[in-house]
Design a protein around this motif. Structure first.
Motif, mmCIF file in Angstrom:
data_model
loop_
_atom_site.group_PDB
_atom_site.id
_atom_site.type_symbol
_atom_site.label_atom_id
_atom_site.label_comp_id
_atom_site.label_asym_id
_atom_site.label_seq_id
_atom_site.Cartn_x
_atom_site.Cartn_y
_atom_site.Cartn_z
ATOM 1 N N PRO B 151 -57.702 12.705 43.996
ATOM 2 C CA PRO B 151 -59.235 13.408 44.042
ATOM 3 C C PRO B 151 -59.484 14.596 43.443
ATOM 4 C CG PRO B 151 -58.588 12.542 46.441
ATOM 5 C CD PRO B 151 -57.532 12.526 45.312
ATOM 6 N N GLN B 152 -58.180 15.437 43.399
ATOM 7 C CA GLN B 152 -57.954 16.913 42.476
ATOM 8 C C GLN B 152 -57.877 16.386 41.266
ATOM 9 O OE1 GLN B 152 -55.668 19.912 44.387
ATOM 10 N NE2 GLN B 152 -55.147 18.407 45.975
ATOM 11 N N TYR B 226 -67.934 21.829 45.231
ATOM 12 C CA TYR B 226 -67.985 21.963 46.608
ATOM 13 C C TYR B 226 -66.741 22.777 46.781
ATOM 14 C CZ TYR B 226 -65.057 18.124 47.879
ATOM 15 O OH TYR B 226 -63.999 17.035 47.831
ATOM 16 N N TYR B 227 -65.635 22.868 46.343
ATOM 17 C CA TYR B 227 -64.401 23.613 46.332
ATOM 18 C C TYR B 227 -63.957 24.065 45.072
ATOM 19 C CZ TYR B 227 -61.228 19.754 44.582
ATOM 20 O OH TYR B 227 -60.380 19.139 43.749
ATOM 21 N N LYS B 228 -63.142 25.218 45.037
ATOM 22 C CA LYS B 228 -62.591 25.928 43.960
ATOM 23 C C LYS B 228 -61.232 25.538 44.431
ATOM 24 C CE LYS B 228 -64.850 29.776 44.091
ATOM 25 N NZ LYS B 228 -65.968 29.650 45.077
#
Ligand SMILES: Nc1ncnc2c1ncn2[C@@H]1O[C@H](COP(=O)(O)OP(=O)(O)OP(=O)(O)O)[C@@H](O)[C@H]1O
Ligand SMILES: [Mg+2]
Lengths: 277, 229
Positions: B151-152, B226-228
Motif C-alpha cells: 500500500p505504501q 490522506y496520509y503523509k
C-alpha cells in the motif's frame, strides 16, 4: 521463577564483537533499565531478544522455555531463519518499541493497533470465515481491546487520526499501545524518548511508569538517568559489549564499583548540568 | 467522406488502440511486480538473469521487439501467429488476431520491464523499520508485504507510473509496424483516397485519451494524500 533468563549472549558483525557474553535475568513485573554509552551494544542486545538479529552464542529462555540456543542454532542456523512460523511464535513473547516509532503511516491509529491481531486471528480461520470476520465477535473483541489500550496511553480520542497528524510523543504512545495489544511477556524499549523534543519526553515516560504499576515486565534502554533510577528495579550498565555493572538503581547510581561506570555517570551529570544552564 | 464518417471510421481504429492499451496494463502491471521480485531476489542467478532481461528489453527499441516477437517464430519454421490469424479468420471472421496477440505480448513484456524498475524503486524506498515493526508484531512475510509494504509503495509510485502509462498511450501507434490497424494506420488508409487531414485529426483522439488519464491520476493522487510519509 524468572520470567526471562539470558545466558552468555555473544554477537559479532564480521570482525567486530559487539556483544561479548551478556547474562541477566528478570522476574515478572520487574523493570530493567539498560544504560551505556553509544555503540556499547544496547540496541543489538534488544534486537537479539526480539530475533531481529540472531545471537552467535548463548541462550534466551522465557518462562523456563528455551526459545533460543545459539550453540544449537549454529548447527542448524539456516533452519531457524527460514522457519517463519516458529520464529513468529517466539517473537510474540517479546514486544519492541523503536526509537523512531515505525508506525504504519497508511493506517489510522486504531488500525495500527488492530492490524497484527486481526491478521493473526484471520490466519486461523477458513477462507469463507475470513470474509465475514469484521462482523464476528472475535473482531469486536480485538477492537475493544485496542480501544482500551489506546485509552491506557491516553489517546482514545485520536483513534481515527493518522500517525502524521500526531506529535512525536503521541506517535510513540501509539507505538507502545501497538506493542501492548499483542500481550508480550516482556516489553522492550529502545531509547523511546531520544527521537523526541525534550518537552515531549515526559508524556512517554509517564506511560511507561504507569505500565510498571500494572506489573508489565519491561526492558528499557535509555539515556534518561533520572527516569532509570526512579522506575527501574534493576539497572545494567553496558560498556563495549559486556555488562560492566549491574544491580539496583541505588547500587549502580549511588555506589558504582567500577571506574568505567563512575566515569560514565559523571560525564552524564556534567552533560545534564550543561543542558540546564 | 463527411467529418462524421471519418470520425466513425477512425473510432474503429481507436477501439483497437484502447484494447491494446488496456490489455498491456492488465498483463504488464502484475508481471512487472513479479519481475521486480526476481531482480531483487537473494538468489543470485535469478536476479542476474532478470537484470539482464530488463536491460535488453529496455535497451532495444520497442519497434524492434514487436518485429522479433512476430517474425522470429516464423524463422523457426513454426509461424504460430500466422496460424492464429488463419484460425480466427476461418472460425470467427476476425482479421489479424495473430498480429494483435503478438503486439500485446511485445507491449506487455516491454512495459512490464519498465514497470518493474518503478516497483523496485518504490519497494526499496520503504524504510527497513517497517519490515522490523511487522516482524516484531508476529506478521508473516506475505502479510507484511500485502498489508504494509505494497500500500505504501502504490502511493509512492503513482507519479512515475502515470508518466509511463501516458507514454504507453502514444506507443500503441507502433503496432502498425506489423499492420495492426490501430488509429494512425486507419488514418493512413484514408490518405490513399487523398484525405490527409484525418491523419492530423488522430492527434485529438490521443489528446482526449491522455487528458482523461491525467484527470484520473490526479484523482488517485488526491485520494491517496490522506496520509503523509
Ligand atoms: N548490522 C550491523 N552490522 C555491522 N555492525 C553493526 C550492526 N549493528 C550494529 N553494529 C555495530 O555494533 C556496535 C553496537 O551497536 P548498537 O547499535 O547495539 O549500540 P548502542 O549501544 O545501541 O548505541 P546507541 O546508544 O548509539 O544507540 C556499533 O559499533 C555498531 O557499529
Ligand atoms: Mg541504540
Amino acid at each position: 521463577m524468572a520470567i526471562l533468563e539470558v545466558r552468555g549472549i555473544k554477537k559479532s558483525f564480521g570482525d567486530t564483537n559487539v556483544l561479548k557474553g551478556i547474562d541477566f535475568s528478570l522476574e515478572k513485573g520487574e523493570v530493567l533499565a539498560i544504560i551505556g554509552s553509544s555503540g556499547s551494544g544496547k540496541t543489538t542486545l534488544l534486537r537479539c531478544l526480539n530475533f531481529l538479529e540472531f545471537a552467535d552464542e548463548g541462550t534466551i529462555a522465557v518462562n523456563d522455555e528455551v526459545l533460543y540456543d545459539g550453540a544449537a542454532e549454529k548447527v542448524a542456523k539456516k533452519k531457524l531463519k527460514h522457519n517463519d512460523g516458529m520464529l513468529r511464535k517466539k517473537r510474540l513473547h517479546f514486544g519492541l518499541v523503536f526509537q523512531n516509532f515505525n508506525l504504519f503511516p497508511h493506517k489510522s491509529v486504531i488500525d495500527n493497533l488492530m492490524l497484527a491481531p486481526v491478521l493473526q486471528a484471520k490466519s486461523e480461520l477458513s477462507f469463507i470465515e475470513r470474509w465475514r470476520f469484521e462482523k464476528s465477535r472475535a473482531y469486536a473483541a480485538i477492537r475493544e481491546k485496542a480501544l482500551a489500550t489506546l485509552s491506557r496511553v491516553g489517546l482514545a480520542e485520536k483513534k481515527n487520526n493518522y500517525p502524521c497528524e500526531l506529535s512525536g510523543g503521541q506517535q510513540q504512545r501509539v507505538a507502545i499501545a501497538r506493542a501492548l495489544v499483542m500481550n508480550p511477556d516482556i516489553l522492550c524499549f529502545d531509547e523511546p524518548t531520544s527521537a523526541l523534543d525534550p518537552e515531549l519526553t515526559g508524556e512517554v515516560l509517564k506511560v511507561i511508569r504507569e505500565l510498571k504499576d500494572t506489573d508489565t515486565t519491561m526492558i528499557v534502554v535509555t539515556h534518561e538517568m533520572e527516569f532509570a533510577s526512579d522506575v527501574a528495579d534493576k539497572v545494567i550498565y553496558m560498556a563495549d559489549g559486556v555488562i560492566e555493572e549491574a544491580g539496583t538503581p541505588e547500587e549502580v547510581f549511588r555506589h558504582p564499583k567500577s571506574e568505567k561506570t563512575k566515569a560514565f555517570l559523571s560525564s552524564r551529570k556534567t552533560a545534564a548540568g550543561g543542558k540546564d544552564e | 467522406m463527411s467529418f462524421l464518417d471519418v470520425t466513425l471510421y477512425l473510432l474503429n481504429g481507436f477501439k483497437l488502440t484502447c484494447l491494446l492499451f488496456a490489455l498491456t496494463l492488465v498483463f504488464a502491471l502484475p508481471l512487472g511486480l513479479l519481475i521486480s521480485f526476481c531482480t531483487m531476489s537473494r538468489i543470485k542467478p535469478l536476479s542476474i538473469l532478470f537484470k539482464i532481461i530488463v536491460w535488453i528489453v529496455r535497451g532495444i527499441p520497442l519497434m524492434l521487439q514487436i518485429f522479433i516477437i512476430y517474425y522470429v517464430p516464423g524463422f523457426l519454421n513454426n509461424n504460430i501467429f500466422a496460424k492464429v490469424d488463419l484460425y480466427f479468420l476461418l472460425n470467427y471472421q476476425v482479421q489479424d488476431m495473430g498480429r494483435f496477440i503478438a503486439v500485446v505480448i511485445a507491449f506487455s513484456i516491454n512495459y512490464a520491464c519498465y514497470f518493474s524498475e518503478i516497483y523496485r524503486g518504490g519497494i526499496q524506498s520503504i524504510p527497513n523499520g517497517q519490515y522490523e515493526a511487522c516482524a516484531v508484531l508476529g506478521m508473516t512475510k506475505g502479510q507484511t508485504f500485502s498489508h504494509v509494504i505494497l500500500p505504501q509503495v502504490v502511493k509512492r509510485i503513482v507519479p512515475p507510473m502515470s508518466n509511463e502509462i501516458i507514454t504507453l498511450v502514444k506507443d500503441t501507434a507502433l503496432a502498425r509496424v506489423i499492420l495492426v490497424t490501430e488509429l494512425i494506420m486507419k488514418a493512413e488508409r484514408l490518405m490513399a483516397s487523398a484525405l490527409v487531414w484525418p491523419l492530423f485529426y488522430t492527434g485529438v483522439f490521443y489528446l482526449i485519451f491522455v487528458g482523461v488519464l491525467t484527470l484520473l491520476f490526479g484523482f488517485i493522487e488526491k485520494k491517496m494524500s490522506y496520509y503523509k510519509v
